[in-house]
Design an enzyme around this catalytic site. Sequence first.
Site, PDB file in Angstrom:
ATOM      1  N   TRP A  17      32.276  39.519 -54.273  1.00  0.00           N
ATOM      2  CA  TRP A  17      33.261  38.432 -54.388  1.00  0.00           C
ATOM      3  C   TRP A  17      32.920  37.258 -53.494  1.00  0.00           C
ATOM      4  O   TRP A  17      32.461  37.455 -52.362  1.00  0.00           O
ATOM      5  CB  TRP A  17      34.614  38.996 -53.962  1.00  0.00           C
ATOM      6  CG  TRP A  17      35.681  37.989 -53.686  1.00  0.00           C
ATOM      7  CD1 TRP A  17      35.941  37.384 -52.493  1.00  0.00           C
ATOM      8  CD2 TRP A  17      36.648  37.493 -54.612  1.00  0.00           C
ATOM      9  NE1 TRP A  17      37.016  36.531 -52.627  1.00  0.00           N
ATOM     10  CE2 TRP A  17      37.470  36.592 -53.919  1.00  0.00           C
ATOM     11  CE3 TRP A  17      36.905  37.726 -55.971  1.00  0.00           C
ATOM     12  CZ2 TRP A  17      38.526  35.916 -54.522  1.00  0.00           C
ATOM     13  CZ3 TRP A  17      37.960  37.051 -56.564  1.00  0.00           C
ATOM     14  CH2 TRP A  17      38.754  36.155 -55.845  1.00  0.00           C
ATOM     15  N   MET A  18      33.172  36.044 -53.987  1.00  0.00           N
ATOM     16  CA  MET A  18      33.114  34.858 -53.120  1.00  0.00           C
ATOM     17  C   MET A  18      34.292  33.957 -53.462  1.00  0.00           C
ATOM     18  O   MET A  18      34.595  33.764 -54.635  1.00  0.00           O
ATOM     19  CB  MET A  18      31.811  34.085 -53.345  1.00  0.00           C
ATOM     20  CG  MET A  18      31.766  32.755 -52.580  1.00  0.00           C
ATOM     21  SD  MET A  18      30.190  31.907 -52.752  1.00  0.00           S
ATOM     22  CE  MET A  18      30.212  31.505 -54.485  1.00  0.00           C
ATOM     23  N   ASN A  19      34.935  33.396 -52.422  1.00  0.00           N
ATOM     24  CA  ASN A  19      35.887  32.319 -52.700  1.00  0.00           C
ATOM     25  C   ASN A  19      35.502  31.068 -51.908  1.00  0.00           C
ATOM     26  O   ASN A  19      34.398  30.553 -52.134  1.00  0.00           O
ATOM     27  CB  ASN A  19      37.354  32.754 -52.619  1.00  0.00           C
ATOM     28  CG  ASN A  19      37.830  33.400 -51.344  1.00  0.00           C
ATOM     29  OD1 ASN A  19      37.333  34.425 -50.947  1.00  0.00           O
ATOM     30  ND2 ASN A  19      38.821  32.821 -50.703  1.00  0.00           N
ATOM     31  N   ASP A  20      36.355  30.564 -51.036  1.00  0.00           N
ATOM     32  CA  ASP A  20      36.168  29.213 -50.473  1.00  0.00           C
ATOM     33  C   ASP A  20      34.797  28.972 -49.822  1.00  0.00           C
ATOM     34  O   ASP A  20      34.301  29.825 -49.085  1.00  0.00           O
ATOM     35  CB  ASP A  20      37.188  28.939 -49.362  1.00  0.00           C
ATOM     36  CG  ASP A  20      38.595  29.361 -49.703  1.00  0.00           C
ATOM     37  OD1 ASP A  20      38.848  29.722 -50.858  1.00  0.00           O
ATOM     38  OD2 ASP A  20      39.434  29.339 -48.788  1.00  0.00           O
ATOM     39  N   GLN A  36      33.673  32.555 -48.013  1.00  0.00           N
ATOM     40  CA  GLN A  36      34.534  33.728 -48.009  1.00  0.00           C
ATOM     41  C   GLN A  36      33.901  34.738 -48.951  1.00  0.00           C
ATOM     42  O   GLN A  36      33.713  34.459 -50.141  1.00  0.00           O
ATOM     43  CB  GLN A  36      35.935  33.342 -48.509  1.00  0.00           C
ATOM     44  CG  GLN A  36      36.671  32.403 -47.589  1.00  0.00           C
ATOM     45  CD  GLN A  36      37.213  33.137 -46.382  1.00  0.00           C
ATOM     46  OE1 GLN A  36      38.203  33.837 -46.467  1.00  0.00           O
ATOM     47  NE2 GLN A  36      36.545  32.982 -45.241  1.00  0.00           N
ATOM     48  N   SER A  80      39.156  31.273 -43.913  1.00  0.00           N
ATOM     49  CA  SER A  80      38.419  30.007 -44.007  1.00  0.00           C
ATOM     50  C   SER A  80      38.425  29.165 -42.738  1.00  0.00           C
ATOM     51  O   SER A  80      39.340  29.238 -41.924  1.00  0.00           O
ATOM     52  CB  SER A  80      38.978  29.175 -45.159  1.00  0.00           C
ATOM     53  OG  SER A  80      38.505  29.744 -46.352  1.00  0.00           O
ATOM     54  N   ASP A 137      43.125  27.903 -41.855  1.00  0.00           N
ATOM     55  CA  ASP A 137      42.050  27.055 -42.364  1.00  0.00           C
ATOM     56  C   ASP A 137      41.834  25.802 -41.511  1.00  0.00           C
ATOM     57  O   ASP A 137      42.016  24.661 -41.973  1.00  0.00           O
ATOM     58  CB  ASP A 137      42.311  26.672 -43.835  1.00  0.00           C
ATOM     59  CG  ASP A 137      42.650  27.879 -44.700  1.00  0.00           C
ATOM     60  OD1 ASP A 137      42.244  28.986 -44.333  1.00  0.00           O
ATOM     61  OD2 ASP A 137      43.339  27.709 -45.727  1.00  0.00           O
ATOM     62  N   GLU A 192      46.831  24.858 -48.218  1.00  0.00           N
ATOM     63  CA  GLU A 192      45.674  25.606 -47.739  1.00  0.00           C
ATOM     64  C   GLU A 192      44.485  24.656 -47.607  1.00  0.00           C
ATOM     65  O   GLU A 192      44.409  23.632 -48.282  1.00  0.00           O
ATOM     66  CB  GLU A 192      45.304  26.706 -48.731  1.00  0.00           C
ATOM     67  CG  GLU A 192      46.407  27.724 -48.968  1.00  0.00           C
ATOM     68  CD  GLU A 192      45.926  28.865 -49.858  1.00  0.00           C
ATOM     69  OE1 GLU A 192      45.998  30.005 -49.398  1.00  0.00           O
ATOM     70  OE2 GLU A 192      45.496  28.632 -51.001  1.00  0.00           O
ATOM     71  N   TRP A 259      36.474  29.533 -59.519  1.00  0.00           N
ATOM     72  CA  TRP A 259      36.930  30.915 -59.679  1.00  0.00           C
ATOM     73  C   TRP A 259      36.756  31.402 -61.103  1.00  0.00           C
ATOM     74  O   TRP A 259      36.469  30.620 -62.000  1.00  0.00           O
ATOM     75  CB  TRP A 259      38.349  31.086 -59.178  1.00  0.00           C
ATOM     76  CG  TRP A 259      39.392  30.162 -59.747  1.00  0.00           C
ATOM     77  CD1 TRP A 259      39.399  29.549 -60.968  1.00  0.00           C
ATOM     78  CD2 TRP A 259      40.583  29.759 -59.077  1.00  0.00           C
ATOM     79  NE1 TRP A 259      40.527  28.798 -61.089  1.00  0.00           N
ATOM     80  CE2 TRP A 259      41.280  28.910 -59.957  1.00  0.00           C
ATOM     81  CE3 TRP A 259      41.162  30.047 -57.834  1.00  0.00           C
ATOM     82  CZ2 TRP A 259      42.503  28.331 -59.629  1.00  0.00           C
ATOM     83  CZ3 TRP A 259      42.373  29.470 -57.522  1.00  0.00           C
ATOM     84  CH2 TRP A 259      43.024  28.625 -58.405  1.00  0.00           C
TER      85      TRP A 259
HETATM   86  C1  FRU Z   1      42.180  29.679 -50.089  1.00  0.00           C
HETATM   87  C2  FRU Z   1      42.487  30.795 -49.096  1.00  0.00           C
HETATM   88  C3  FRU Z   1      42.592  30.270 -47.676  1.00  0.00           C
HETATM   89  C4  FRU Z   1      42.260  31.480 -46.856  1.00  0.00           C
HETATM   90  C5  FRU Z   1      41.214  32.150 -47.689  1.00  0.00           C
HETATM   91  C6  FRU Z   1      41.205  33.654 -47.614  1.00  0.00           C
HETATM   92  O1  FRU Z   1      41.561  30.147 -51.232  1.00  0.00           O
HETATM   93  O2  FRU Z   1      43.683  31.472 -49.467  1.00  0.00           O
HETATM   94  O3  FRU Z   1      43.836  29.697 -47.373  1.00  0.00           O
HETATM   95  O4  FRU Z   1      41.788  31.164 -45.590  1.00  0.00           O
HETATM   96  O5  FRU Z   1      41.438  31.749 -49.026  1.00  0.00           O
HETATM   97  O6  FRU Z   1      40.110  34.182 -48.302  1.00  0.00           O
END
Ligand code: FRU
Length: 459
Positions: A17-20, A36, A80, A137, A192, A259
């Site tokens: 998985w990867m997010n921010d 992330q 983040s 964040d 966020e 996403w």
């Molecule tokens: C945004 C968020 C941030 C948080 C991070 C957790 O996508 O919810 O606010 O730091 O992702 O993975």
Amino acid sequence: MDDTHRPKYHYLPARGWMNDPNGLIQFEGKYHLFCQHNPEWPTSGKVLWGHAASDDLVRWSHLPHALFPDMPYDSDGVWSGCAVNDNGTPVLIYTGVHPEVQCIAIGDRDMLHFRKYEENPVIAAPPRDLEVTGFRDPYVWRNGNEWLMVIGSGIKDKGGAILLYRSDDLRKWEYLHPAFVGDSNDTGEMWECPNFIRISDRWVLFVAVNSRSIYFVGDFDDGRFVPVYRGETDLGGSLYAPQVFRDQSRRVVLFGWLWERQSPESQAAAGWAGVQSLPRVVTLSPTGHLDFAPVPEVDSLRDDLLFHSTMTDLKRGFSLELQTNTIEIAAEIEPQDFGVCQIAVLRSPDGCEETVVSCDLGARTLSIDTTKSSLDESAVRELRSVRMSDRDGRVSLRIFVDRSVVEAYANGTVLTARVYPRKADSTQVRISAGGVSCPVGSLDVWRIMDVSPTAATFP
Ligand code: FRU
């Protein structure tokens, strides 16, 4: 690597998985992108900071993970944050959970080892006098001899907010006040991933709120932000939590988390989830909104020219049978008062799958239609539109197709979609203008190189 949805020239980790995007910085010439990341599973869980480096923003090498959830204050996840250059020392500033606290980690100049500060957290709780909806964040920048920080937050029943702090050394922080509070009826109760940066003679605040990424342009005096304009960072419905940074050539560059828009079951089967957008240069337009364009380095990924034509009329329409689903299409559309230029990508020859990017030249809108993108019923299907800026009636259109990613740029606006064609032959491009005259000065289609990183190759 056989997965036909896995992008080949957008950054994503090897698996999981990867997010921010986090900690974007150009340090001693090299670009660094942290993110992330959960390497174990394609769902978020206890995220750590993944890490990659690049000389040109488009060819990345995976590096060892930078920060792990291994301390009492971040054992539920290293959330983040950002990176700064403290006089030659890289410092990462992030949120540890739970509860949400702000922490720092000090890096070696090789950017491979990061040591969490012994006195973390550096901010252990939100301000006492506020009833906050969140506290995470951190985004930090240099202001003369001091450091300033905004933290994403919100004030209950009032609205999303950014809380302003100051420090002399990145370790001791003093709370000042909310630099800006939004209206909960309009822009939600929690913001966020705030990013706050000067662009030309204005200050710009990016925030992520309720699945959308918005920005404000305004002025920042005495620690208070006063917006004069609000816009959307990418209305395609697939980009969230963008981060911006100023590189050594003073450009402001943005990456955003693209996403997944398919079912959790398909995501689990894929074994990976989440992609970074192409890097985008952000500029202030003469009329006061933001313009987004791919960084010029993206052009260096062009491989074979698959199609080229000058001064054509799209009136009759035509199809290109391609053997690839990693392409760029660039079209310079001549001024005209009406007509719609439609470019269908990832199209099956029978037309039952296609993703359609349209420029309505009369209404000056750019749209992306994913209602027929996939035979998979669980994938998101929608039509998204946005107004384009007027540039003497001309439209410069660039469409980047990278398997499950479609980014469409026109005159400074961008729409990004994630799509999941099921048919192996959904690689056709069809260009048309519905029988109405639509002159284009040039139309080019390139194959784009596969630059997916496979392993750590740094230093
Ligand atoms: C945004 C968020 C941030 C948080 C991070 C957790 O996508 O919810 O606010 O730091 O992702 O993975």
